[in-house]
Design a protein around this motif. Sequence first.
Motif, PDB file in Angstrom:
ATOM      1  N   ALA A 161       0.825  -1.210   0.000  1.00  0.00           N
ATOM      2  CA  ALA A 161       0.000   0.000   0.000  1.00  0.00           C
ATOM      3  C   ALA A 161       0.856   1.254   0.000  1.00  0.00           C
ATOM      4  N   LEU A 162       1.904   1.261   0.814  1.00  0.00           N
ATOM      5  CA  LEU A 162       2.781   2.435   0.863  1.00  0.00           C
ATOM      6  C   LEU A 162       3.539   2.613  -0.445  1.00  0.00           C
ATOM      7  N   ALA A 163       3.958   1.494  -1.062  1.00  0.00           N
ATOM      8  CA  ALA A 163       4.667   1.584  -2.340  1.00  0.00           C
ATOM      9  C   ALA A 163       3.769   2.187  -3.411  1.00  0.00           C
ATOM     10  N   GLY A 164       2.500   1.790  -3.419  1.00  0.00           N
ATOM     11  CA  GLY A 164       1.570   2.337  -4.405  1.00  0.00           C
ATOM     12  C   GLY A 164       1.366   3.830  -4.246  1.00  0.00           C
ATOM     13  N   VAL A 165       1.184   4.277  -3.019  1.00  0.00           N
ATOM     14  CA  VAL A 165       0.971   5.702  -2.769  1.00  0.00           C
ATOM     15  C   VAL A 165       2.221   6.512  -3.102  1.00  0.00           C
ATOM     16  N   GLY A 167       4.840   5.725  -5.060  1.00  0.00           N
ATOM     17  CA  GLY A 167       5.140   5.701  -6.485  1.00  0.00           C
ATOM     18  C   GLY A 167       4.232   6.623  -7.277  1.00  0.00           C
ATOM     19  N   ARG A 168       2.945   6.630  -6.933  1.00  0.00           N
ATOM     20  CA  ARG A 168       1.982   7.459  -7.649  1.00  0.00           C
ATOM     21  C   ARG A 168       2.198   8.948  -7.368  1.00  0.00           C
ATOM     22  N   GLU A 169       2.397   9.294  -6.119  1.00  0.00           N
ATOM     23  CA  GLU A 169       2.512  10.700  -5.744  1.00  0.00           C
ATOM     24  C   GLU A 169       3.857  11.309  -6.120  1.00  0.00           C
ATOM     25  N   ALA A 170       4.931  10.508  -6.035  1.00  0.00           N
ATOM     26  CA  ALA A 170       6.266  11.036  -6.328  1.00  0.00           C
ATOM     27  C   ALA A 170       6.662  10.856  -7.785  1.00  0.00           C
ATOM     28  N   GLY A 171       5.966   9.965  -8.496  1.00  0.00           N
ATOM     29  CA  GLY A 171       6.338   9.706  -9.873  1.00  0.00           C
ATOM     30  C   GLY A 171       7.600   8.875  -9.992  1.00  0.00           C
ATOM     31  N   VAL A 172       7.965   8.184  -8.904  1.00  0.00           N
ATOM     32  CA  VAL A 172       9.143   7.307  -8.892  1.00  0.00           C
ATOM     33  C   VAL A 172       8.679   5.913  -8.498  1.00  0.00           C
ATOM     34  N   PRO A 173       8.637   4.964  -9.432  1.00  0.00           N
ATOM     35  CA  PRO A 173       8.198   3.612  -9.080  1.00  0.00           C
ATOM     36  C   PRO A 173       9.111   3.012  -8.015  1.00  0.00           C
ATOM     37  N   VAL A 174       8.525   2.464  -6.972  1.00  0.00           N
ATOM     38  CA  VAL A 174       9.322   1.868  -5.908  1.00  0.00           C
ATOM     39  C   VAL A 174       8.735   0.517  -5.501  1.00  0.00           C
ATOM     40  N   THR A 175       9.608  -0.339  -5.046  1.00  0.00           N
ATOM     41  CA  THR A 175       9.200  -1.558  -4.349  1.00  0.00           C
ATOM     42  C   THR A 175       9.656  -1.405  -2.904  1.00  0.00           C
ATOM     43  N   ILE A 176       8.853  -1.851  -1.980  1.00  0.00           N
ATOM     44  CA  ILE A 176       9.178  -1.689  -0.567  1.00  0.00           C
ATOM     45  C   ILE A 176       9.317  -3.062   0.071  1.00  0.00           C
ATOM     46  N   GLU A 177      10.450  -3.283   0.718  1.00  0.00           N
ATOM     47  CA  GLU A 177      10.718  -4.537   1.402  1.00  0.00           C
ATOM     48  C   GLU A 177      10.267  -4.444   2.857  1.00  0.00           C
ATOM     49  N   PRO A 178       9.494  -5.427   3.362  1.00  0.00           N
ATOM     50  CA  PRO A 178       9.040  -5.394   4.752  1.00  0.00           C
ATOM     51  C   PRO A 178      10.000  -6.119   5.697  1.00  0.00           C
ATOM     52  N   LEU A 229      13.094  13.351  -2.917  1.00  0.00           N
ATOM     53  CA  LEU A 229      11.731  13.481  -3.417  1.00  0.00           C
ATOM     54  C   LEU A 229      10.799  12.497  -2.712  1.00  0.00           C
ATOM     55  N   LEU A 230      11.236  11.254  -2.588  1.00  0.00           N
ATOM     56  CA  LEU A 230      10.411  10.247  -1.941  1.00  0.00           C
ATOM     57  C   LEU A 230      10.190  10.568  -0.461  1.00  0.00           C
ATOM     58  N   ALA A 231      11.229  11.050   0.216  1.00  0.00           N
ATOM     59  CA  ALA A 231      11.090  11.397   1.632  1.00  0.00           C
ATOM     60  C   ALA A 231      10.140  12.571   1.815  1.00  0.00           C
ATOM     61  N   ARG A 232      10.253  13.587   0.959  1.00  0.00           N
ATOM     62  CA  ARG A 232       9.345  14.738   1.056  1.00  0.00           C
ATOM     63  C   ARG A 232       7.916  14.322   0.751  1.00  0.00           C
ATOM     64  N   THR A 233       7.765  13.456  -0.249  1.00  0.00           N
ATOM     65  CA  THR A 233       6.423  12.984  -0.605  1.00  0.00           C
ATOM     66  C   THR A 233       5.813  12.177   0.538  1.00  0.00           C
ATOM     67  N   ALA A 234       6.598  11.297   1.136  1.00  0.00           N
ATOM     68  CA  ALA A 234       6.119  10.489   2.260  1.00  0.00           C
ATOM     69  C   ALA A 234       5.703  11.384   3.420  1.00  0.00           C
ATOM     70  N   ALA A 235       6.510  12.401   3.696  1.00  0.00           N
ATOM     71  CA  ALA A 235       6.173  13.305   4.791  1.00  0.00           C
ATOM     72  C   ALA A 235       4.895  14.076   4.514  1.00  0.00           C
ATOM     73  N   ARG A 236       4.617  14.309   3.223  1.00  0.00           N
ATOM     74  CA  ARG A 236       3.452  15.116   2.864  1.00  0.00           C
ATOM     75  C   ARG A 236       2.163  14.275   2.790  1.00  0.00           C
ATOM     76  N   VAL A 237       2.247  13.088   2.190  1.00  0.00           N
ATOM     77  CA  VAL A 237       1.004  12.367   1.904  1.00  0.00           C
ATOM     78  C   VAL A 237       0.678  11.254   2.901  1.00  0.00           C
TER      79      VAL A 237
END
Length: 242
Positions: A161-165, A167-178, A229-237
């Motif tokens: 769920a976090l990877a989807g949000v 990737g969509r908001e930052a425009g950088v596709p990511v995979t997240i390892e748990p 970019l990803l850190a700023r996006t995560a902090a924002r959304v």
Amino acid sequence: MSPQVMYEQNWHKEARERWKARGLKAVGGVAAGVALAYRFGLSPVVSGLVLGLLVGAADLAWSWWSFRSTAVWRGRRRGEAVTGRLLRRRLRRHGYQVLDGRAVPGQASIDHLVIGPGGVWVVDNEAWDPETEIATYGGRLFFGEKYGSKEAKALVEAAGALAGVLGREAGVPVTIEPLLAVHGGQLVHGTERRRSVTAEGVTLLRPRHVASWILGTPHQRLDGSQVELLARTAARVLRRMG
């Protein structure tokens, strides 16, 4: 009475027996020091006292560490505070950013989100009593005699769920390892104790080993601008949990 309270009470009750055993170990250390002194031509008194003190001090340190390692399970410390501090201490100097207590509203929440040159990870914290074996058999995760599939599935879904949000908001596709930071319990694989256990899409390891795992197992290459970019996006959304 809860298992945590019983454990703490028993630990204090057994203090006298531990000191007796520690004294015997120290005496053994003195004897060994004297024997070594005669073997290598040293002072028996000094060698005996030094080795005896070292043995006693080592036993005391081990006993205290063992008790302190259960502090999160006993409710004396917060697992997320312990892990968060360790992550920042090890990862920031390598270009990683750590965000605590983030959530996708209505979907998932995690204790730590780690973003850096090697990719993105979510890290959660769980505590078990010292006797619980955390193991994998036939690809399944077990906590003692109980299946760990529910916990693993929840963390894998949170990472997705976090990877989807992100990737969509930052425009950088990511995979997240748990990852799951384990406070207490015993990590085992078969008959051997391990530093980590991986099953059902999740890797479980001690809090002190999480940063080393992240640094040693990169899964996506991100440059400095993408990390920022990803850190700023995560902090924002991503909603910050109280």
